[in-house]
Write a protein that holds these residues in place. Sequence first.
Motif, PDB file in Angstrom:
ATOM      1  N   LYS A 163      11.929  18.695  45.245  1.00 15.24           N
ATOM      2  CA  LYS A 163      10.931  19.782  44.801  1.00 15.24           C
ATOM      3  C   LYS A 163      10.376  19.430  43.529  1.00 15.24           C
ATOM      4  O   LYS A 163       9.430  20.009  42.902  1.00 15.24           O
ATOM      5  CB  LYS A 163      11.354  21.142  44.762  1.00 15.24           C
ATOM      6  CG  LYS A 163      11.847  21.650  46.122  1.00 15.24           C
ATOM      7  CD  LYS A 163      10.936  21.272  47.272  1.00 15.24           C
ATOM      8  CE  LYS A 163      11.767  21.946  48.632  1.00 15.24           C
ATOM      9  NZ  LYS A 163      10.874  21.649  49.837  1.00 15.24           N
ATOM     10  N   ASN A 164      11.053  18.573  42.781  1.00 10.02           N
ATOM     11  CA  ASN A 164      10.719  18.173  41.337  1.00 10.02           C
ATOM     12  C   ASN A 164       9.640  16.945  41.519  1.00 10.02           C
ATOM     13  O   ASN A 164       9.493  16.052  42.100  1.00 10.02           O
ATOM     14  CB  ASN A 164      11.876  17.648  40.520  1.00 10.02           C
ATOM     15  CG  ASN A 164      12.923  18.709  40.401  1.00 10.02           C
ATOM     16  OD1 ASN A 164      12.614  19.949  40.487  1.00 10.02           O
ATOM     17  ND2 ASN A 164      14.151  18.278  40.218  1.00 10.02           N
ATOM     18  N   TYR A 165       8.689  17.224  40.406  1.00 12.87           N
ATOM     19  CA  TYR A 165       7.955  16.111  40.029  1.00 12.87           C
ATOM     20  C   TYR A 165       7.011  15.503  41.298  1.00 12.87           C
ATOM     21  O   TYR A 165       6.593  14.249  41.403  1.00 12.87           O
ATOM     22  CB  TYR A 165       8.400  14.823  39.250  1.00 12.87           C
ATOM     23  CG  TYR A 165       9.408  15.448  38.044  1.00 12.87           C
ATOM     24  CD1 TYR A 165       8.478  15.376  36.969  1.00 12.87           C
ATOM     25  CD2 TYR A 165      10.759  15.792  38.114  1.00 12.87           C
ATOM     26  CE1 TYR A 165       9.266  15.754  35.657  1.00 12.87           C
ATOM     27  CE2 TYR A 165      11.338  15.910  36.975  1.00 12.87           C
ATOM     28  CZ  TYR A 165      10.590  16.158  35.785  1.00 12.87           C
ATOM     29  OH  TYR A 165      11.393  16.515  34.726  1.00 12.87           O
ATOM     30  N   ASN A 166       6.786  16.417  42.240  1.00  7.86           N
ATOM     31  CA  ASN A 166       5.884  15.945  43.420  1.00  7.86           C
ATOM     32  C   ASN A 166       6.411  14.745  43.940  1.00  7.86           C
ATOM     33  O   ASN A 166       5.570  14.206  44.879  1.00  7.86           O
ATOM     34  CB  ASN A 166       4.553  15.731  42.941  1.00  7.86           C
ATOM     35  CG  ASN A 166       3.670  16.939  42.122  1.00  7.86           C
ATOM     36  OD1 ASN A 166       3.894  18.008  42.676  1.00  7.86           O
ATOM     37  ND2 ASN A 166       2.817  16.551  41.046  1.00  7.86           N
ATOM     38  N   GLU A 216       5.699  15.382  48.192  1.00  9.77           N
ATOM     39  CA  GLU A 216       4.565  15.307  48.121  1.00  9.77           C
ATOM     40  C   GLU A 216       4.134  13.575  48.375  1.00  9.77           C
ATOM     41  O   GLU A 216       3.253  13.184  48.970  1.00  9.77           O
ATOM     42  CB  GLU A 216       3.663  15.879  47.147  1.00  9.77           C
ATOM     43  CG  GLU A 216       3.982  17.629  47.501  1.00  9.77           C
ATOM     44  CD  GLU A 216       4.924  17.914  46.525  1.00  9.77           C
ATOM     45  OE1 GLU A 216       4.787  19.477  46.491  1.00  9.77           O
ATOM     46  OE2 GLU A 216       5.695  17.328  46.302  1.00  9.77           O
ATOM     47  N   CYS A 217       4.478  12.840  47.186  1.00  4.41           N
ATOM     48  CA  CYS A 217       4.209  11.442  47.061  1.00  4.41           C
ATOM     49  C   CYS A 217       4.856  10.485  48.235  1.00  4.41           C
ATOM     50  O   CYS A 217       4.313   9.854  48.630  1.00  4.41           O
ATOM     51  CB  CYS A 217       4.913  10.824  45.797  1.00  4.41           C
ATOM     52  SG  CYS A 217       3.918  11.370  44.373  1.00  4.41           S
TER      53      CYS A 217
END
Length: 249
Positions: free
Chosen positions: A185-188, A191-192
């Motif tokens: 969940k850290n630093y996107n 999502e990346c």
Amino acid sequence: SGLVHYISTPAFKHCIDFMNNDHETQESTEDLTRTMILESKEIMNLLNRDNISIDEVADYHIYPIADNDTPMLSADRLEYTLSNGLGQVKKIWGLDEIKKIYSNIIIVEKEDGTPEMCFKDKEVAERFVEVMSELSILYMDDKRRFGMQLLADIMKRMSNLGIISVPDLYELSEDEVINKIRNCKNYNIAECFDIWKNGLDVKTSDKEIPGKYCINIKAKKRYINPLVRTENGIERISDISDKARNCIE
């Protein structure tokens, strides 16, 4: 030596070479081959049983038939060209044509005494070079370089944050590594990874665009200029075939 050549290949294979800034030679992970053999009791027992020294298997580069400098044909380049053309990268030929190509290869000794693979027939060598050249373009295309570098950067960020370690890349399956990415969940990072997974196209620009993920990266140039047996002796296919030379160029 060929059998254990990829023993040090981590999850995501050559993407880790991109992570190690070794995208042009793609040999960075091979440094661990000797260590991993030494640390395997099972492999060491087998080598000792057969009276084989670790020096005979730890570096396959010492065997010209297994591996040699570009653009010569070696077992390594032969294997990935045949399999990639069978559908690993693109479906270009079938098993019957692969058998014809494989059966056309002999081993010759060059003037300097080193052995090299050689085709018996010019036409077969031309077909091999034709397919090799088509695949080589795909190896270097924008989507492939972008995809490998983005995944490598995701892995590097996770490594720097202590979320994943180098041993994880060897001890976990790729599914387990992917789950680590998806659960991050850290630093996107998750999502990346979704962008990497779902991306359909790559945009190109002559200059860097602020606020966008932009890379400018060279690719490993893969090409093969094999030997072929002729009435005049052993020659490079590019020296006797305009078709092959144009493909290579």
